[in-house]
Design a protein around this motif. Structure first.
Motif, PDB file in Angstrom:
ATOM      1  N   PHE A   1      62.752  30.578  63.956  1.00  0.00           N
ATOM      2  CA  PHE A   1      61.729  31.187  64.818  1.00  0.00           C
ATOM      3  C   PHE A   1      61.031  32.352  64.116  1.00  0.00           C
ATOM      4  O   PHE A   1      59.837  32.555  64.286  1.00  0.00           O
TER       5      PHE A   1
ATOM      6  N   ARG B   1      74.796  31.553  65.383  1.00  0.00           N
ATOM      7  CA  ARG B   1      73.611  31.754  66.213  1.00  0.00           C
ATOM      8  C   ARG B   1      72.549  32.566  65.480  1.00  0.00           C
ATOM      9  O   ARG B   1      71.367  32.426  65.732  1.00  0.00           O
TER      10      ARG B   1
ATOM     11  N   TYR C   1      71.405  39.526  62.534  1.00  0.00           N
ATOM     12  CA  TYR C   1      70.067  39.054  62.905  1.00  0.00           C
ATOM     13  C   TYR C   1      69.005  39.859  62.140  1.00  0.00           C
ATOM     14  O   TYR C   1      68.036  39.300  61.625  1.00  0.00           O
TER      15      TYR C   1
ATOM     16  N   TYR D   1      70.402  30.407  63.378  1.00  0.00           N
ATOM     17  CA  TYR D   1      69.506  29.605  64.209  1.00  0.00           C
ATOM     18  C   TYR D   1      68.169  30.322  64.424  1.00  0.00           C
ATOM     19  O   TYR D   1      67.122  29.701  64.501  1.00  0.00           O
ATOM     20  N   THR D   2      68.239  31.672  64.503  1.00  0.00           N
ATOM     21  CA  THR D   2      67.009  32.430  64.796  1.00  0.00           C
ATOM     22  C   THR D   2      66.010  32.380  63.630  1.00  0.00           C
ATOM     23  O   THR D   2      64.834  32.652  63.826  1.00  0.00           O
TER      24      THR D   2
ATOM     25  N   ASP E   1      61.556  44.112  66.789  1.00  0.00           N
ATOM     26  CA  ASP E   1      62.770  43.614  67.433  1.00  0.00           C
ATOM     27  C   ASP E   1      63.810  44.689  67.725  1.00  0.00           C
ATOM     28  O   ASP E   1      64.672  44.506  68.570  1.00  0.00           O
TER      29      ASP E   1
ATOM     30  N   TYR F   1      58.679  43.255  61.529  1.00  0.00           N
ATOM     31  CA  TYR F   1      59.523  42.456  62.404  1.00  0.00           C
ATOM     32  C   TYR F   1      60.750  43.235  62.857  1.00  0.00           C
ATOM     33  O   TYR F   1      61.164  43.140  64.007  1.00  0.00           O
TER      34      TYR F   1
ATOM     35  N   LEU G   1      71.871  40.065  73.848  1.00  0.00           N
ATOM     36  CA  LEU G   1      72.219  38.695  73.444  1.00  0.00           C
ATOM     37  C   LEU G   1      73.606  38.630  72.803  1.00  0.00           C
ATOM     38  O   LEU G   1      74.014  39.568  72.112  1.00  0.00           O
ATOM     39  N   PRO G   2      74.299  37.523  73.015  1.00  0.00           N
ATOM     40  CA  PRO G   2      75.649  37.404  72.439  1.00  0.00           C
ATOM     41  C   PRO G   2      75.599  37.017  70.963  1.00  0.00           C
ATOM     42  O   PRO G   2      75.983  35.911  70.594  1.00  0.00           O
ATOM     43  N   MET G   3      75.028  37.879  70.134  1.00  0.00           N
ATOM     44  CA  MET G   3      75.053  37.610  68.694  1.00  0.00           C
ATOM     45  C   MET G   3      75.167  38.932  67.952  1.00  0.00           C
ATOM     46  O   MET G   3      74.973  40.005  68.521  1.00  0.00           O
ATOM     47  N   ASN G   4      75.474  38.840  66.660  1.00  0.00           N
ATOM     48  CA  ASN G   4      75.593  40.028  65.836  1.00  0.00           C
ATOM     49  C   ASN G   4      74.186  40.501  65.464  1.00  0.00           C
ATOM     50  O   ASN G   4      73.501  39.869  64.664  1.00  0.00           O
TER      51      ASN G   4
ATOM     52  N   ILE H   1      67.195  42.012  72.802  1.00  0.00           N
ATOM     53  CA  ILE H   1      67.954  41.581  71.619  1.00  0.00           C
ATOM     54  C   ILE H   1      69.406  42.061  71.738  1.00  0.00           C
ATOM     55  O   ILE H   1      70.350  41.323  71.467  1.00  0.00           O
ATOM     56  N   GLN H   2      69.571  43.317  72.193  1.00  0.00           N
ATOM     57  CA  GLN H   2      70.921  43.875  72.323  1.00  0.00           C
ATOM     58  C   GLN H   2      71.755  43.157  73.367  1.00  0.00           C
ATOM     59  O   GLN H   2      72.976  43.158  73.286  1.00  0.00           O
TER      60      GLN H   2
END
Lengths: 228, 242, 314
Positions: free
Chosen positions: B9, B2, B95, B5-6, B76, B72, B88-91, B85-86
């Motif tokens: 963007f 994931r 990120y 994927y970012t 973020d 950035y 979200l289910p990602m590392n 951001i925190q």
């Protein structure tokens, strides 16, 4: 004179402003004297660039006012837009005049070869007015203080390069040399050369006259836009 | 992944930031063009001035490339957006790294484009262009790391921004690019072993003069700086990153 | 089923106690209205519940788990609508949603479908290609909500989602919450507007100074503080009001005449509206009548001695 007083207060509350207004000029005084070119000590030769930065920072206050709607609020208060601009510009002028005096006095005390310190002071003050008016006009084009500052930084670099501050104007190709007269920095460079070489008095008057004319022009452009 | 994927963007956001493009590409582009016109075929000591100044100019702007990663990461992780951001289910650390990577890559691409432009249009001699782009990449990486160190070490972001400017302008100043520096042992030492723009220039210049040993030494010093600053960045980041 | 539970949570900022032994359970299908004035600790409570800030004491349980509570697996089932606008200003509405949908693991056609659905859900379909910079305050708020919806969270946390917007946009957002409830989403909704809580919440939790001071349904909370009933009657000839006779009625505690209004205060359940009305009608001519009912504002006032809106910044 409330607006005047508060303009001064707000400027001195900003730490970056303080660095620009105190640390940088002090450092500039102590910069060495070059061997061949430029004609003045480095700190004085590049002082015009610092003045441009100071100009954009000071007038940034007005963009902030527009951004936050303070200008609209003032429009509703019994203060004319002219008063608002005039008192702010007066505060900025007091600051830059003080800075120019400090710079020249420092140079004289430090025993730099400034040739005609008083005439150089006049030139710097007149150029400071041009810088404030130019940044006022520039800022009137922007809604955002940061963007305005960043883009103006690019303009300063180009103006310094093409106006004969970064390198002697004679080194530029003919077309660019002729084009250079449109930059206020060209007239500053010419003025500094005059202070060192000291030829016809009329030339010095012409140089300052052009700078003042630019000041007037930019003031008109800068004061047209009110609310944004 | 994931986090990967970012990246699309982050890149999109970056491409739309026209001020960044103006500062890191358009301004150096204009300067390189003007300086090339001004310098013409002027020589000093048998060397084309155009070669020296254009290479310096492209490298100088790499000093400021880190502002992208810095901005950035700040947006973020150090503004209100951090809470989203925190959640979200990602590392989030990963990120952060992808954001930094995109910022650095962008700076490298712009640097490479500028270098290519100077070669094709102004016939500037970069020696080995691949080597030069590698050096540009080292500078961009270092700049991102240094800027993030500033972001993590001060509370107010605008002070971090000012510090990043001090880093860039300071390096240019000490290198003697604005006016000659006095011949002082400390300044000479800094230029020889620490000042990134001088190390990068020497690395490129040495390769251009077929002095591969010197080229690698300077690149190695740059690499060393990257390793040291990276460790500092990690330590500070672990403390400050949410 | 319990979706989330906090037990004895204590959170300190230096000497300041931000959360003071907070116990809270949230059950499936509920809409919990977390009500409290600004600075009461609502946002701290939420951030603690989501594991974003460490706490000093107590334990948290999410979706039945007490270990690895803040795992990605649990985060996947939750959605957060932040109090501030935390969308990407430089990405379009659609791209913002694609970003969050992708991070929540949605792929391909499914992602596309969910993004369209979320846009339609908050009424932004026709503005999908615009960046938030071009949006009104209400539209930005709606996008801010939509970003937490694409993955269909089981448990949605909304931190003051209606702050600083116009009534129309607020109604739109409240309708959105209703629709989510119908879909079975459990919602924790914080606000300092009691009208919102009264409209949507199935259970209300009132917080002040880091403590949960009471909880229950709106009716329960009101019943708890309601010790008297107030009846206001507007009359045409106030001078003729039979004050003493009114006072003599059973259950009536007090009678005030203020201008042309007579206020009668009696004990709860005395049921003497009829008697009062016929007495006043005889002598003074009734023009209007209101039976005042206490609301959550009164609950808060009774429990804390201050107004909900105290210290409100807007």
């Amino acid at each position: 004179m409330t607006i005047f007083t508060f303009a001064l207060k707000r400027i001195f509350k900003d730490k970056t402003n303080l660095i620009f207004l105190t640390l940088f000029p002090v450092a500039a005084i102590f910069l060495p004297e070059p061997e061949y070119w430029p004609l003045l000590p480095y700190g004085y030769h590049y002082f015009g660039v610092l003045i441009l930065f100071v100009g954009i920072r000071l007038t940034g206050l007005l963009v902030e006012d527009r951004q936050k709607g303070v200008v609209k609020r003032l429009a509703a208060a019994p203060v004319t837009h002219f008063q608002y601009l005039f008192q702010n510009l007066l505060a900025f002028s007091v600051i830059v005049i003080a800075q120019c005096i400090f710079m020249i006095a420092g140079g004289v005390i430090y025993d730099h070869e400034l040739h005609e310190p008083l005439l150089l002071l006049i030139l710097f003050i007149v150029f400071s007015f041009t810088a404030i008016a130019l940044s006022l006009a520039w800022n009137s084009l922007y809604r955002n203080k940061e963007t305005s500052f960043l883009v103006f930084m690019c303009v300063i670099i180009i103006m310094a390069l093409l106006g004969g501050i970064m390198m002697p104007i004679e080194m530029l190709p003919d077309v660019l040399e002729q084009l250079a007269v449109i930059f206020p920095t060209y007239w500053l460079a010419e003025g500094m050369e005059w202070v060192v070489m000291g030829e016809d008095t009329a030339d010095f008057l012409l140089i300052n006259g052009v700078l003042l004319l630019y000041t007037l022009l930019f003031l008109i452009i800068g004061s047209i836009r009110r609310m944004g | 992944m994931r986090e990967l994927y970012t990246m699309r963007f982050t890149a999109l956001r970056l491409i739309r930031a026209w001020v960044v493009l103006l500062l890191l590409f358009v301004v150096p582009f204009v300067l390189v063009t003007l300086l090339s016109i001004i310098m013409g075929d002027a020589e000093e000591g048998g060397l084309l001035l155009r070669n020296e100044i254009n290479v310096m100019m492209v490298l100088a702007f790499q000093l400021f490339g880190g502002s992208v990663a810095m901005n950035y990461i700040h947006q973020d992780f150090f503004t209100e957006r951090r809470y989203r951001i925190q959640s979200l289910p990602m590392n989030t650390t990963l990120y952060g790294f992808t954001t930094m990577l995109i910022g650095t890559l962008y700076s490298i691409i712009l640097g490479a484009l500028l270098a290519g432009y100077t070669v094709l249009v102004w016939n500037v001699d970069w020696g080995n262009i691949a080597w030069s782009i590698f050096i540009i990449a080292l500078m961009a990486t270092l700049s991102s790391i240094v800027c993030l160190i500033f972001t993590f070490s001060v509370k107010k972001f605008n002070i971090a921004e000012r510090l990043s400017e001090v880093y860039g302008v300071g390096a240019i100043l000490i290198a003697g690019l604005i006016f000659p520096m006095p011949d002082h042992a400390v300044i000479n030492w800094v230029n020889e072993y620490i000042n990134p723009i001088m190390l990068a220039y020497e690395a490129i210049d040495a390769y251009r003069n077929a002095n591969v040993g010197d080229a690698w030494m300077n690149a190695g010093l740059l690499g060393g700086l990257i390793v040291i600053t990276f460790v500092i960045m990690l330590l500070l980041g672990r403390r400050r990153m949410p | 089923m319990t979706i989330a539970a906090m037990q004895g949570i204590v959170k300190r900022y230096g000497n300041e106690l931000a959360l003071d032994y907070v116990d809270l359970s949230i059950h499936e299908g509920e809409i919990i209205g977390l009500l409290g004035p600004n600075g009461a600790g609502k946002t701290t409570l939420i951030h603690t519940l989501l594991g974003m800030i460490p706490f000093d004491k107590g334990s948290i349980q999410l979706f039945g788990r007490t270990e690895k509570v803040f795992s990605h697996e649990n985060k996947q089932k939750m959605g957060l609508v932040t109090q501030e606008l935390t969308v990407f200003e430089d990405l379009t509405a659609k791209e913002n949603l694609e970003f969050f949908a992708g991070v929540y693991g949605l792929k391909g056609e499914e992602r596309k479908k969910r993004v369209e659905e979320a846009l339609a859900f908050v009424g932004l379909s026709s503005n999908a290609g615009k960046t938030p910079a071009k949006f009104s305050g209400g539209m930005k708020r709606r996008l801010n909500i939509a970003c937490a919806l694409t993955h269909h969270p089981k448990f949605l946390i909304m931190d003051e989602p209606t702050v600083g917007i116009d009534p129309q946009s607020r109604n739109h957002i409240l309708e959105t919450v209703e629709k989510l409830r119908e879909q079975g989403t459990t919602i924790l909704y914080t606000t300092h507007y009691m009208e919102e809580v009264q409209t949507i919440a199935s259970r209300v939790v009132i917080v002040d100074q880091g403590q949960i001071i009471t909880e229950g349904t709106v009716n329960e909370l009101i019943a708890n503080i309601q010790h008297e009933e107030k009846i206001n009657i507007d009359v045409s000839t106030p001078g003729d009001v039979p004050v003493e006779r009114l006072k003599g009625l059973e259950g009536v505690k007090n009678v005030h005449v203020d201008g042309s209004t007579v206020q009668i205060i009696s004990t709860v359940g005395s049921g003497n509206l009829d008697r009062v009305l016929s007495l006043v009608k005889e002598t003074s001519g009734v023009v209007g009548i209101q039976a005042e009912k206490p609301d959550l504002e009164d609950v808060f006032l009774t429990l804390t001695g201050k107004q909900l809106r105290d210290g409100e910044e807007e």
